[in-house]
Design an enzyme around this catalytic site. Structure first.
Site, PDB file in Angstrom:
ATOM      1  N   ARG A  83       0.857  -1.125   0.114  1.00 52.89           N
ATOM      2  CA  ARG A  83      -0.106   0.152  -0.116  1.00 52.89           C
ATOM      3  C   ARG A  83       0.783   1.392  -0.018  1.00 52.89           C
ATOM      4  NH1 ARG A  83      -2.340   3.265   4.632  1.00 52.89           N
ATOM      5  NH2 ARG A  83      -3.718   4.556   3.554  1.00 52.89           N
ATOM      6  N   HIS A 129      -2.783  11.247   0.971  1.00 55.79           N
ATOM      7  CA  HIS A 129      -2.085  10.796   2.320  1.00 55.79           C
ATOM      8  C   HIS A 129      -1.846  12.185   2.885  1.00 55.79           C
ATOM      9  CE1 HIS A 129      -0.787   7.583   5.051  1.00 55.79           C
ATOM     10  NE2 HIS A 129      -0.230   8.552   5.756  1.00 55.79           N
ATOM     11  N   GLU A 176      -7.286   8.447   6.533  1.00 53.19           N
ATOM     12  CA  GLU A 176      -7.404   9.224   8.148  1.00 53.19           C
ATOM     13  C   GLU A 176      -7.857  10.849   7.583  1.00 53.19           C
ATOM     14  OE1 GLU A 176      -4.025   8.782  10.426  1.00 53.19           O
ATOM     15  OE2 GLU A 176      -4.253   6.637  10.703  1.00 53.19           O
ATOM     16  N   ASN A 316      -6.975   1.832   9.885  1.00 54.38           N
ATOM     17  CA  ASN A 316      -5.957   1.992  10.530  1.00 54.38           C
ATOM     18  C   ASN A 316      -5.674   1.996  12.145  1.00 54.38           C
ATOM     19  OD1 ASN A 316      -4.807   2.626   7.970  1.00 54.38           O
ATOM     20  ND2 ASN A 316      -4.233   4.422   8.309  1.00 54.38           N
ATOM     21  N   TYR A 318      -3.526   1.491  15.842  1.00 55.85           N
ATOM     22  CA  TYR A 318      -2.219   1.363  16.687  1.00 55.85           C
ATOM     23  C   TYR A 318      -2.432   0.965  18.104  1.00 55.85           C
ATOM     24  CZ  TYR A 318      -0.144   3.488  12.521  1.00 55.85           C
ATOM     25  OH  TYR A 318       0.307   3.564  11.214  1.00 55.85           O
ATOM     26  N   GLU A 387      -3.108  -0.325   7.944  1.00 57.38           N
ATOM     27  CA  GLU A 387      -1.971   0.325   8.767  1.00 57.38           C
ATOM     28  C   GLU A 387      -2.104  -0.337  10.045  1.00 57.38           C
ATOM     29  OE1 GLU A 387      -0.902   4.582   9.231  1.00 57.38           O
ATOM     30  OE2 GLU A 387      -1.313   4.792   7.118  1.00 57.38           O
TER      31      GLU A 387
HETATM   32  C1  GBH Z   1      -0.827   6.954  10.833  1.00 60.80           C
HETATM   33  O1  GBH Z   1      -1.488   8.191  11.685  1.00 60.80           O
HETATM   34  C2  GBH Z   1      -0.682   7.670   9.588  1.00 60.80           C
HETATM   35  O2  GBH Z   1      -1.312   7.321   8.672  1.00 60.80           O
HETATM   36  C3  GBH Z   1       1.056   7.507   9.137  1.00 60.80           C
HETATM   37  O3  GBH Z   1       1.046   8.627   8.015  1.00 60.80           O
HETATM   38  C4  GBH Z   1       1.785   7.681  10.354  1.00 60.80           C
HETATM   39  O4  GBH Z   1       3.211   7.580   9.920  1.00 60.80           O
HETATM   40  C5  GBH Z   1       1.695   6.622  11.364  1.00 60.80           C
HETATM   41  O5  GBH Z   1       0.306   6.363  11.748  1.00 60.80           O
HETATM   42  C6  GBH Z   1       2.344   6.509  12.466  1.00 60.80           C
HETATM   43  O6  GBH Z   1       1.920   7.789  13.219  1.00 60.80           O
HETATM   44  O7  GBH Z   1      -4.403  12.977  20.072  1.00 60.80           O
HETATM   45  O8  GBH Z   1      -5.236  10.945  21.509  1.00 60.80           O
HETATM   46  O9  GBH Z   1      -6.687  11.884  19.769  1.00 60.80           O
HETATM   47  C7  GBH Z   1      -1.195   8.118  12.918  1.00 60.80           C
HETATM   48  C8  GBH Z   1      -2.630   7.806  13.818  1.00 60.80           C
HETATM   49  C9  GBH Z   1      -4.403   8.901  14.931  1.00 60.80           C
HETATM   50  C10 GBH Z   1      -2.234   8.892  15.658  1.00 60.80           C
HETATM   51  C11 GBH Z   1      -4.556   9.791  15.850  1.00 60.80           C
HETATM   52  C12 GBH Z   1      -2.467   9.839  16.772  1.00 60.80           C
HETATM   53  C13 GBH Z   1      -4.034  10.921  17.925  1.00 60.80           C
HETATM   54  C14 GBH Z   1      -4.488  10.516  19.053  1.00 60.80           C
HETATM   55  N1  GBH Z   1      -2.865   8.615  14.572  1.00 60.80           N
HETATM   56  N2  GBH Z   1      -3.826   9.898  17.000  1.00 60.80           N
HETATM   57  S1  GBH Z   1      -5.164  11.468  20.328  1.00 60.80           S
END
Ligand code: GBH
Length: 486
Positions: A83, A129, A176, A316, A318, A387
């Site tokens: 991707r 993006h 996102e 996505n 994390y 992701e």
């Molecule tokens: C992704 O976004 C991106 O798509 C990518 O480009 C990036 O490199 C990767 O992740 C790693 O960071 O402030 O508590 O509300 C990141 C996902 C979503 C992480 C929103 C931070 C905010 C949390 N993000 N989140 S908060």
């Protein structure tokens, strides 16, 4: 007595597409090559104090000049899919529907897709993006101008579908949009860097800007999907959807009904903001209640246009956070559902170990829970995890030899992929693919190069040479153990 029916167990379907993900501005470099003009990230990085280490994507991983190396790497690692995103600024440097198409920029991606296919790797292409052509921000404020932005985006999308639709079968409109809207037009830590402290100044009212930007991106998504379905789908047979960020939440105090409510509301403010219109044709009630007129309305035609515009749900994911309600009424600039986002619960227990990113605490079961939440709320959609990955506390301070033994990332991938396979094999969630973030260490936006998300180490001092970390080599083995043979 032995049962003849087998117990459900963690597993993934036979044709499961796994691989790695990246984004144009984070890896390509070569920002002035072959007619490319500035995106909002190029101009944003030039402003003092915006990027932690004062860096930019000017060179990054130099992937623009190393496509052969990147494809060979993907092949070595056994990836079935890749991707990546297109830089709008390479294809239509000034961005607009009446601006010229830059043939060398378009050709670069067509060739890249051909090379991927020749290597047996399935391309999954993201149109946007975050790297809006800067000229469109200057001309009319980008997504702040719904009429202009949607038409320009659709023109860009059609240009790309025409050029590579016969080869690409998986399209993602936006990555996102929450991040573009909130971080770019309210918090101001992402390009174009508009912030809430100028509320009601002549620059505009920030308490509405992120909602307007989000609304425009939703409509641009819907219009691009319509163009794809009307003009290309029959010929090309591909599928198209949007990618949304979604971190899981747990209530800070499970005994407090206000926290239990706040936790659901939080998911609606982050995920429902975009997914509810796409699946239901309207915004979540909790958002309308808090935001009132600040949240744009869909006209009946727009609601009709947007409903049903995901062939798949791009997810996505994390981490997980604890959510605590706030007792005071929501501030006009609040975008999060009037909650505090915390890493420890009421009992002082951390949701997971710390990483290099303050917002990222691993908790694999949160992944399984979120997959179930999305599946239940939106009627069991086909899902691609577009992701998933982690950074590691202090990784950048270690030697290359130490970085390559990234046991923490190996543990993260193992536990998360296992949790996903439980969601699929045991809970029945329809996940068809998984793209690890990221193929390479790269430009981590406002954090610069000090935070590494790569499964492959990139030596920025040593000519951008790539060295796969242990985690990169472990993915194949993890997936081979979970994907059904027939
Ligand atoms: C992704 O976004 C991106 O798509 C990518 O480009 C990036 O490199 C990767 O992740 C790693 O960071 O402030 O508590 O509300 C990141 C996902 C979503 C992480 C929103 C931070 C905010 C949390 N993000 N989140 S908060």
């Amino acid at each position: 007595i032995l049962s003849t029916t087998s117990m459900p167990e963690a597993s993934l379907p036979k044709d499961f597409l796994w691989g790695f993900a990246t984004a144009s501005y984070q890896i390509e470099g070569a920002v002035h090559a072959d007619g490319r003009l500035d995106s909002i990230w190029d101009t944003f990085c030039r402003k003092p104090g915006k990027i932690a280490d004062g860096s930019s994507g000017e060179v990054a991983c130099d992937s623009y000049n190393r496509t052969g190396e990147d494809i060979a790497l993907l092949k070595d690692l056994g990836a079935k899919a890749y991707r990546f995103s297109l830089s709008w600024s390479r294809i239509i440097p000034l961005g607009g529907r009446n601006d010229p198409v830059n043939q060398p920029g378009l050709d670069f991606y067509v060739k890249f897709v051909d090379d991927l296919l020749a290597a047996g790797i399935v391309p999954m292409v993201t149109l946007f993006h975050w790297d809006l052509p800067d000229a469109l921000d200057k001309r009319y404020g980008g997504p702040l101008n719904k009429e202009e932005f949607t038409q320009d985006f659709v023109h860009y999308a059609r240009t790309v579908f025409e050029a590579m639709g016969s080869r690409v079968k998986h399209w993602i409109t936006f990555n996102e949009p929450w991040c573009s809207a909130v971080l770019g037009y309210n918090v101001g830590v992402f390009a174009p860097g508009r912030t809430s402290d100028r509320s009601k100044s002549e620059e505009g009212d920030s308490s509405t800007e992120c909602w307007i930007a989000g609304h425009s991106m939703l409509l641009a998504h819907a219009m691009a999907v319509k163009v794809y379905r009307d003009e290309f789908k029959e010929r090309d047979g591909g599928e198209i959807g949007i990618t949304l960020n979604g971190d899981w939440c747990e209530p800070w105090d499970t005994d407090d009904p206000a926290d239990v409510e706040a936790w659901q509301r939080r998911l609606e403010f982050v995920i429902g903001w975009f997914a509810d219109p796409i699946y239901f044709g309207h915004y979540p009630a909790s958002m309308k209640r808090q935001l009132g007129d600040r949240l744009p309305n869909f006209t009946p035609d727009e609601a009709e246009l947007i409903k049903g515009t995901n062939d798949f749900y791009g997810m996505n994911h994390y981490c997980t956070n604890y959510i605590r309600h706030r007792s005071d009424p929501a501030d006009a600039n609040d975008f999060g559902g009037n909650v505090d986002v915390l890493q420890e619960n009421k009992a002082g227990e951390a949701i997971g170990p710390p990483t290099q990113a303050v917002w990222l605490r691993p908790y694999a079961q949160g992944f399984r829970k979120l997959l179930n939440w999305i599946s239940e709320r939106y009627g069991g959609p086909k899902i691609y995890v577009t992701e998933n990955g982690t950074c590691i506390l202090g990784e950048n301070d270690k030697s290359r030899e130490e970085i390559l033994e990234d046991e923490f990332r190996v543990w993260y991938f193992r536990t998360y992929i296992q949790a996903m396979a439980e969601a699929v094999g045991v809970d029945g969630v329809d996940v068809r693919g998984y793209l690890a973030w990221s193929l390479l260490d790269n430009f981590e936006w406002a954090d610069g190069y000090g935070t590494r998300f790569g499964a492959t180490y990139v030596d920025y001092e040593g000519g951008q040479k790539r060295y796969p970390k242990k985690s990169a080599k472990t993915l194949r083995e993890i997936f081979e153990g979970l994907i059904k043979k027939e």
